[in-house]
Structures are given as structure tokens and as C-alpha cells.
Design a protein around this motif. Sequence first.
Motif, PDB file in Angstrom:
ATOM      1  N   MET A  79     -42.441 -63.815 -25.730  1.00 29.14           N
ATOM      2  CA  MET A  79     -41.947 -63.087 -26.756  1.00 29.14           C
ATOM      3  C   MET A  79     -42.915 -61.773 -27.026  1.00 29.14           C
ATOM      4  O   MET A  79     -42.314 -60.688 -27.423  1.00 29.14           O
ATOM      5  N   ILE A  80     -43.968 -62.079 -27.146  1.00 31.82           N
ATOM      6  CA  ILE A  80     -45.088 -61.020 -27.291  1.00 31.82           C
ATOM      7  C   ILE A  80     -44.814 -59.813 -26.171  1.00 31.82           C
ATOM      8  O   ILE A  80     -44.873 -58.503 -26.612  1.00 31.82           O
ATOM      9  N   ASP A  81     -44.828 -60.116 -24.936  1.00 22.72           N
ATOM     10  CA  ASP A  81     -44.720 -59.164 -23.840  1.00 22.72           C
ATOM     11  C   ASP A  81     -43.335 -58.621 -24.067  1.00 22.72           C
ATOM     12  O   ASP A  81     -42.998 -56.945 -23.865  1.00 22.72           O
ATOM     13  N   GLU A  82     -42.233 -59.398 -24.138  1.00 25.13           N
ATOM     14  CA  GLU A  82     -40.926 -58.609 -24.495  1.00 25.13           C
ATOM     15  C   GLU A  82     -41.010 -57.656 -25.814  1.00 25.13           C
ATOM     16  O   GLU A  82     -40.457 -56.353 -25.522  1.00 25.13           O
ATOM     17  N   ILE A  83     -41.508 -57.841 -26.848  1.00 26.06           N
ATOM     18  CA  ILE A  83     -41.316 -56.969 -27.947  1.00 26.06           C
ATOM     19  C   ILE A  83     -42.256 -55.896 -27.885  1.00 26.06           C
ATOM     20  O   ILE A  83     -41.991 -54.639 -27.730  1.00 26.06           O
ATOM     21  N   ALA A  84     -43.558 -55.981 -27.028  1.00 27.72           N
ATOM     22  CA  ALA A  84     -44.505 -54.899 -26.629  1.00 27.72           C
ATOM     23  C   ALA A  84     -43.702 -54.046 -25.842  1.00 27.72           C
ATOM     24  O   ALA A  84     -43.913 -52.665 -26.037  1.00 27.72           O
ATOM     25  N   GLU A  85     -43.185 -54.595 -24.622  1.00 28.09           N
ATOM     26  CA  GLU A  85     -42.506 -53.628 -23.592  1.00 28.09           C
ATOM     27  C   GLU A  85     -41.121 -52.921 -24.309  1.00 28.09           C
ATOM     28  O   GLU A  85     -41.107 -51.585 -24.222  1.00 28.09           O
ATOM     29  N   ARG A  86     -40.635 -53.476 -25.143  1.00 31.38           N
ATOM     30  CA  ARG A  86     -39.568 -52.692 -26.130  1.00 31.38           C
ATOM     31  C   ARG A  86     -39.961 -51.761 -26.933  1.00 31.38           C
ATOM     32  O   ARG A  86     -39.406 -50.873 -26.796  1.00 31.38           O
ATOM     33  N   ILE A  87     -41.075 -51.811 -27.536  1.00 30.76           N
ATOM     34  CA  ILE A  87     -41.575 -50.788 -28.439  1.00 30.76           C
ATOM     35  C   ILE A  87     -42.570 -49.860 -27.827  1.00 30.76           C
ATOM     36  O   ILE A  87     -43.070 -49.097 -28.605  1.00 30.76           O
ATOM     37  N   GLY A  88     -43.089 -50.374 -26.678  1.00 31.03           N
ATOM     38  CA  GLY A  88     -43.950 -49.325 -25.899  1.00 31.03           C
ATOM     39  C   GLY A  88     -45.544 -49.529 -26.272  1.00 31.03           C
ATOM     40  O   GLY A  88     -46.004 -48.283 -26.490  1.00 31.03           O
ATOM     41  N   ILE A  89     -46.004 -50.807 -26.464  1.00 28.30           N
ATOM     42  CA  ILE A  89     -47.299 -50.827 -26.984  1.00 28.30           C
ATOM     43  C   ILE A  89     -48.076 -51.713 -25.952  1.00 28.30           C
ATOM     44  O   ILE A  89     -47.312 -52.585 -25.393  1.00 28.30           O
TER      45      ILE A  89
END
Length: 87
Positions: free
Chosen positions: A36-46
Motif C-alpha cells: 500500500m505504501i509503495d502504491e500510494i508513494a508511486e501514485r503521488i510521486g514521493i
Amino acid sequence: MSVCNPDTPPKAFVVNGESEVMYDIRDEVIQRELEMIDEIAERIGIPVIDLYHFTQDHPEWFPDGVHPNEEGNRYIAEYIAGFVANI
């Protein structure tokens, strides 16, 4: 999939026959959280500071299996500082 409320402390319970409180921290839960963390980070570019993989081969840093000791904290702090310095 529901997201945990950060204002709610982790669930703890006493194991039958034991006097210490054990946290319900299981690797399969951690793996789902990492995804979940990787998916969200990738989505928002961090970028993500991945302490899980950095610490996984160092059980000596976690005398209770959860919280780092002084040595572990030092290495974790150095890792984070190096990561942030390269952003």
C-alpha cells in the motif's frame, strides 16, 4: 481494504500463560502495508524510506522483536539521513 486510524494505538493482547503484552505484528500484515505504501508513494510521486528491508537482517537491533535498541536506532538514523541527503 481499510486504512488504520493513526490516532488509534496498535492492538495489544496478553498471550495465554504469559504476562507480557504482545503486539499483533505479523509479516503478512506488514507485507500488505508495504504494498500500500509503495502504491500510494508511486501514485503521488514521493520516495519511500524502506526501513523494513534495511533492518530485516538485523534482529540484534530489536531485542523485543519490535523496538530498535540504541545500536539499531543509530543505524536507522544514519540510513534516513543518507536517504534524505540524496533527495
